[in-house]
Design a protein around this motif. Structure first.
Motif, PDB file in Angstrom:
ATOM      1  N   LEU A   9     -26.914 -91.271   0.956  1.00 16.41           N
ATOM      2  CA  LEU A   9     -27.146 -92.490   0.176  1.00 16.41           C
ATOM      3  C   LEU A   9     -25.938 -92.802  -0.692  1.00 16.41           C
ATOM      4  O   LEU A   9     -25.445 -93.938  -0.745  1.00 16.41           O
ATOM      5  CB  LEU A   9     -28.400 -92.281  -0.672  1.00 16.41           C
ATOM      6  N   LEU A  10     -25.446 -91.803  -1.387  1.00 15.34           N
ATOM      7  CA  LEU A  10     -24.309 -92.025  -2.286  1.00 15.34           C
ATOM      8  C   LEU A  10     -23.061 -92.406  -1.489  1.00 15.34           C
ATOM      9  O   LEU A  10     -22.272 -93.256  -1.917  1.00 15.34           O
ATOM     10  CB  LEU A  10     -24.050 -90.774  -3.120  1.00 15.34           C
ATOM     11  N   ARG A  12     -22.947 -93.981   1.331  1.00 23.20           N
ATOM     12  CA  ARG A  12     -23.072 -95.373   1.789  1.00 23.20           C
ATOM     13  C   ARG A  12     -22.786 -96.343   0.645  1.00 23.20           C
ATOM     14  O   ARG A  12     -22.126 -97.359   0.812  1.00 23.20           O
ATOM     15  CB  ARG A  12     -24.476 -95.624   2.320  1.00 23.20           C
ATOM     16  N   MET A  13     -23.297 -96.013  -0.527  1.00 23.23           N
ATOM     17  CA  MET A  13     -23.100 -96.912  -1.661  1.00 23.23           C
ATOM     18  C   MET A  13     -21.643 -96.943  -2.095  1.00 23.23           C
ATOM     19  O   MET A  13     -21.147 -97.968  -2.576  1.00 23.23           O
ATOM     20  CB  MET A  13     -23.971 -96.464  -2.825  1.00 23.23           C
ATOM     21  N   SER A  14     -20.980 -95.832  -1.933  1.00 30.59           N
ATOM     22  CA  SER A  14     -19.608 -95.766  -2.444  1.00 30.59           C
ATOM     23  C   SER A  14     -18.659 -96.631  -1.630  1.00 30.59           C
ATOM     24  O   SER A  14     -17.570 -96.966  -2.092  1.00 30.59           O
ATOM     25  CB  SER A  14     -19.114 -94.321  -2.440  1.00 30.59           C
ATOM     26  N   ALA A  16     -19.395 -99.623  -0.653  1.00 32.94           N
ATOM     27  CA  ALA A  16     -19.699-101.029  -0.900  1.00 32.94           C
ATOM     28  C   ALA A  16     -18.421-101.758  -1.277  1.00 32.94           C
ATOM     29  O   ALA A  16     -17.545-101.208  -1.940  1.00 32.94           O
ATOM     30  CB  ALA A  16     -20.717-101.148  -2.030  1.00 32.94           C
ATOM     31  N   GLU A  17     -18.349-103.021  -0.818  1.00 33.64           N
ATOM     32  CA  GLU A  17     -17.122-103.782  -1.063  1.00 33.64           C
ATOM     33  C   GLU A  17     -16.943-103.995  -2.558  1.00 33.64           C
ATOM     34  O   GLU A  17     -17.830-104.480  -3.253  1.00 33.64           O
ATOM     35  CB  GLU A  17     -17.221-105.124  -0.343  1.00 33.64           C
TER      36      GLU A  17
ATOM     37  N   ARG B  22     -14.992 -95.939  -7.654  1.00 31.11           N
ATOM     38  CA  ARG B  22     -16.189 -95.649  -6.862  1.00 31.11           C
ATOM     39  C   ARG B  22     -17.128 -94.733  -7.627  1.00 31.11           C
ATOM     40  O   ARG B  22     -18.337 -94.947  -7.671  1.00 31.11           O
ATOM     41  CB  ARG B  22     -15.805 -95.008  -5.531  1.00 31.11           C
ATOM     42  N   TYR B  25     -18.704 -96.657 -10.318  1.00 31.28           N
ATOM     43  CA  TYR B  25     -19.701 -97.585  -9.790  1.00 31.28           C
ATOM     44  C   TYR B  25     -21.004 -96.870  -9.476  1.00 31.28           C
ATOM     45  O   TYR B  25     -22.096 -97.380  -9.763  1.00 31.28           O
ATOM     46  CB  TYR B  25     -19.169 -98.279  -8.537  1.00 31.28           C
ATOM     47  N   LEU B  26     -20.898 -95.680  -8.900  1.00 28.19           N
ATOM     48  CA  LEU B  26     -22.111 -94.928  -8.612  1.00 28.19           C
ATOM     49  C   LEU B  26     -22.845 -94.571  -9.895  1.00 28.19           C
ATOM     50  O   LEU B  26     -24.067 -94.520  -9.939  1.00 28.19           O
ATOM     51  CB  LEU B  26     -21.775 -93.656  -7.829  1.00 28.19           C
ATOM     52  N   TRP B  31     -20.083-103.228 -11.071  1.00 31.15           N
ATOM     53  CA  TRP B  31     -18.631-103.102 -10.985  1.00 31.15           C
ATOM     54  C   TRP B  31     -17.927-103.401 -12.301  1.00 31.15           C
ATOM     55  O   TRP B  31     -16.922-102.783 -12.637  1.00 31.15           O
ATOM     56  CB  TRP B  31     -18.086-104.015  -9.883  1.00 31.15           C
ATOM     57  N   ASP B  99     -29.546-101.331   3.821  1.00 31.15           N
ATOM     58  CA  ASP B  99     -30.443-100.617   2.928  1.00 31.15           C
ATOM     59  C   ASP B  99     -31.278-101.538   2.065  1.00 31.15           C
ATOM     60  O   ASP B  99     -32.042-101.080   1.234  1.00 31.15           O
ATOM     61  CB  ASP B  99     -29.624 -99.711   1.994  1.00 31.15           C
ATOM     62  N   VAL B 104     -31.948 -99.384  -2.105  1.00 28.23           N
ATOM     63  CA  VAL B 104     -31.282 -98.127  -2.441  1.00 28.23           C
ATOM     64  C   VAL B 104     -30.655 -98.185  -3.816  1.00 28.23           C
ATOM     65  O   VAL B 104     -30.790 -97.269  -4.634  1.00 28.23           O
ATOM     66  CB  VAL B 104     -30.215 -97.838  -1.361  1.00 28.23           C
ATOM     67  N   LEU B 108     -31.391 -95.808  -7.257  1.00 22.48           N
ATOM     68  CA  LEU B 108     -30.434 -95.018  -8.037  1.00 22.48           C
ATOM     69  C   LEU B 108     -30.339 -95.545  -9.464  1.00 22.48           C
ATOM     70  O   LEU B 108     -30.287 -94.776 -10.428  1.00 22.48           O
ATOM     71  CB  LEU B 108     -29.071 -95.063  -7.355  1.00 22.48           C
ATOM     72  N   PHE B 123     -23.648 -84.432  -5.329  1.00 19.54           N
ATOM     73  CA  PHE B 123     -23.708 -84.839  -3.933  1.00 19.54           C
ATOM     74  C   PHE B 123     -22.667 -85.877  -3.535  1.00 19.54           C
ATOM     75  O   PHE B 123     -22.556 -86.187  -2.355  1.00 19.54           O
ATOM     76  CB  PHE B 123     -25.115 -85.364  -3.606  1.00 19.54           C
ATOM     77  N   TYR B 124     -21.966 -86.436  -4.494  1.00 19.69           N
ATOM     78  CA  TYR B 124     -20.828 -87.277  -4.115  1.00 19.69           C
ATOM     79  C   TYR B 124     -19.518 -86.553  -4.380  1.00 19.69           C
ATOM     80  O   TYR B 124     -18.602 -86.564  -3.572  1.00 19.69           O
ATOM     81  CB  TYR B 124     -20.865 -88.622  -4.850  1.00 19.69           C
TER      82      TYR B 124
END
Lengths: 380, 181
Positions: A9-10, A12-14, A16-17, B22, B25-26, B31, B99, B104, B108, B123-124
């Motif tokens: 999940l992370l 895929r999100m990372s 993102a444009e 990134r 952003y997570l 953004w 998604d 999704v 989060l 996990f990232y």
């Protein structure tokens, strides 16, 4: 959802444009540079602020907000400034005039020396600014020389306003800036604005102007509104008075700041005119209403009784160029707590005035916790 | 700060900016907020650059600054302040997001900040429990419990409603493998 699912999940999100970045690396360097300089200034100011005992204290208040109070003749008009050769630390020479909305005009912190005044205000959220004003002849060059060097492309001319290692300032001029009230001005390499507010007398403004504002326009506007000769007469109020000191003695530095209740914290140093500004002989004098002081019994201190009052005396030997000192802390006397440091003058075999205890007993008059009784003449 | 160190700092940040954005952003799920967070982090990094540049793991150091700034801002109520800009900070891309149906991002974003930060670190960024604990300033046990809570939270948010569950995501234990649609 398990770990693998979260990872996916992370991931895929990372990807993102992302929109174009708004991160400004140069701004980060500027702001970070200012924070670094403040740390260096704070370290250099340590002998005045606290070389050993902490001086938690009450000093004058309110005068910095007011251009025309208590004996003040009003600020000088822009472009017609005539600074004295030496500032009076008890009469702050300059003050902020205009600042962006939300930034308080009253300095959040300030230190005043015979050669220099430093004012700090604002916050990371509103925009923060530090203004330094030097007495004439303190810095190494004049504006005409800087202009000549810039025209001749001789690198970045150095502006050096150091004072014997205390509160040093050295920076480099990068290019001309718009004139400030008709006076020559320059952008330094870290976007500090420097201008010669009077012949051979410099001021610098370092700042973070906050989101949405033009750095250059805002800085020039702030500089143009700085009020010089903001206070002509001593205006910092003290809850004590030193008496019986040599007539040549004077205040060599003062630190102050406004607080929400109108009280300011800082320290005062007094002594003969000195090539080492800020140290003084009696330094970090702090007198505060009981309960507002951090005066305590430091390790290694001796408990003594002075006029029925408990005090703690700490002896410190010379260290790293700092002379031997006696630190006295009186947690409570007449509703006030008192602490100060007495340095032994170089070459002298003994502490003057009978030492720190002698100063407390014979040379220090406490004026009580009521600000109405305080004085603008701490050297009586 | 010498000119050479300035250049090193700038080069480092330029090289790692995309990655920092990134991660931010997570954490922030926005953004604009992410860029503000990165701005704060690299300013702090500049202050400590003299020491940071000699570290073996500069990325880890700046990541810790980023996460701590994120958590600090959340504690300070920054997240409650609303900035109206007149445009949506992250408008949906032109291509359909696979998604979307499961929301999704919402799942989060719905996690508390500390749980979200724990997930991102574990996990990232692939930190282990102890490494994550050091960054978050908590014990390994807390990291484990935060991780478990975060995963449970995602599970609850992403679990499709009963009869419409996909065959490979059973809504009920007795529905496993039945392929209900």
């Amino acid at each position: 959802m398990d770990e693998a699912g979260a990872r996916s999940l992370l991931e895929r999100m990372s990807v993102a444009e992302a929109p174009p970045s708004r991160v400004d690396i140069a701004a980060a360097r500027r702001r970070g540079g200012r924070r670094l300089r403040r740390r260096r200034w704070a370290r250099a100011a340590a002998p005045v602020l606290a070389a050993g005992a902490v001086a938690a204290v009450v000093l004058g208040t309110g005068a910095l907000h007011v251009a025309g109070g208590q004996g003040n003749a009003g600020p000088e008009r822009p472009g017609q400034v005539h600074p004295p050769r030496r500032f009076n630390p008890l009469a702050p020479y300059a003050a902020f005039g205009w600042l962006p909305r939300g930034v308080p005009r009253a300095a959040a912190g300030a230190i005043s020396l015979p050669s220099q005044l430093l004012l700090i205000t604002g916050s990371a959220r509103t925009g923060d600014f530090s203004l330094r004003v030097w007495a004439p002849g303190t810095c190494n060059v004049d504006a005409a020389q800087v202009i000549r060097d810039l025209r001749a492309h001789r690198g970045h001319p150095r502006l050096d306003c150091s004072q014997h290692g205390f509160a040093d300032f050295t920076d480099y001029a990068a290019r001309r800036a718009p004139a400030v009230t008709g006076r020559p001005a320059f952008w330094l390499v870290d976007d500090t604005l420097a201008w010669e507010y009077a012949p051979h007398a410099w001021a610098t403004l370092t700042g973070y102007v906050g989101h949405g504002l033009s750095h250059a326009r805002t800085m020039v506007k702030i500089a143009a509104h700085v009020r010089f000769a903001a206070t002509r007469a001593p205006s910092l109020k003290f809850p004590f008075q030193l008496t019986g000191l040599p007539a040549s003695w004077q205040a060599v530095s003062a630190v102050w700041r406004p607080t929400g209740r109108g009280l300011a914290g800082g320290a005062l140093a007094v002594g003969p005119p000195s090539p080492n500004p800020g140290m003084g002989v009696i330094s970090q004098i702090g007198v505060a209403p009981t309960g507002h002081s951090t005066c305590g019994a430091p390790p290694g201190s001796a408990r003594v009784t002075l006029r029925g009052v408990t005090a703690f005396l700490t002896l410190r030997g010379p260290h790293n160029g700092t002379p031997a000192a006696q630190e006295l802390c009186v947690p409570e006397a007449d509703g006030l707590s008192v602490n100060f440091t007495l340095y032994r003058p170089p070459g002298s075999p003994a502490f003057p005035f009978g030492g720190a205890t002698g100063i407390f007993l014979h040379h220090l008059r406490l004026l009580g916790p009521n600000p109405a009784n305080w004085t603008t003449r701490p050297l009586g | 700060m010498s000119a050479r160190r300035d250049e090193e700092f700038t080069a480092y940040v330029q090289a790692r900016l995309a990655w920092l954005r990134r991660v931010a952003y997570l954490l922030c799920q926005d953004w604009q907020q992410a860029d503000d967070l990165v701005q704060t982090a690299i300013t702090t990094l500049y202050v400590h650059w003299r020491r940071a540049r000699t570290m073996q793991n500069v990325d880890g150091y700046v990541r810790a600054i980023l996460v701590r700034a994120f958590l600090s801002e959340r504690r300070g109520g920054w997240a409650r302040r609303v900035t109206l800009t007149g445009h949506l900070p992250d408008a949906p891309g032109p291509a359909p997001d696979a998604d979307n149906a499961l929301d999704v991002r919402g799942a989060l974003a719905g996690l508390p900040p500390r749980q979200r930060a724990t997930l991102v670190l574990r996990f990232y960024c692939d930190l282990n429990v102890d490494q994550s604990a050091r960054v978050l300033g908590c014990s390994a046990g807390t990291v484990k419990s935060q991780t478990a809570k975060a995963l449970a939270g995602l599970r609850r948010s992403l679990e499709p409603p009963g009869p419409r569950s996909r065959g490979d995501v059973p809504a009920r234990p007795w529905g496993r493998g039945t392929g209900h649609g």
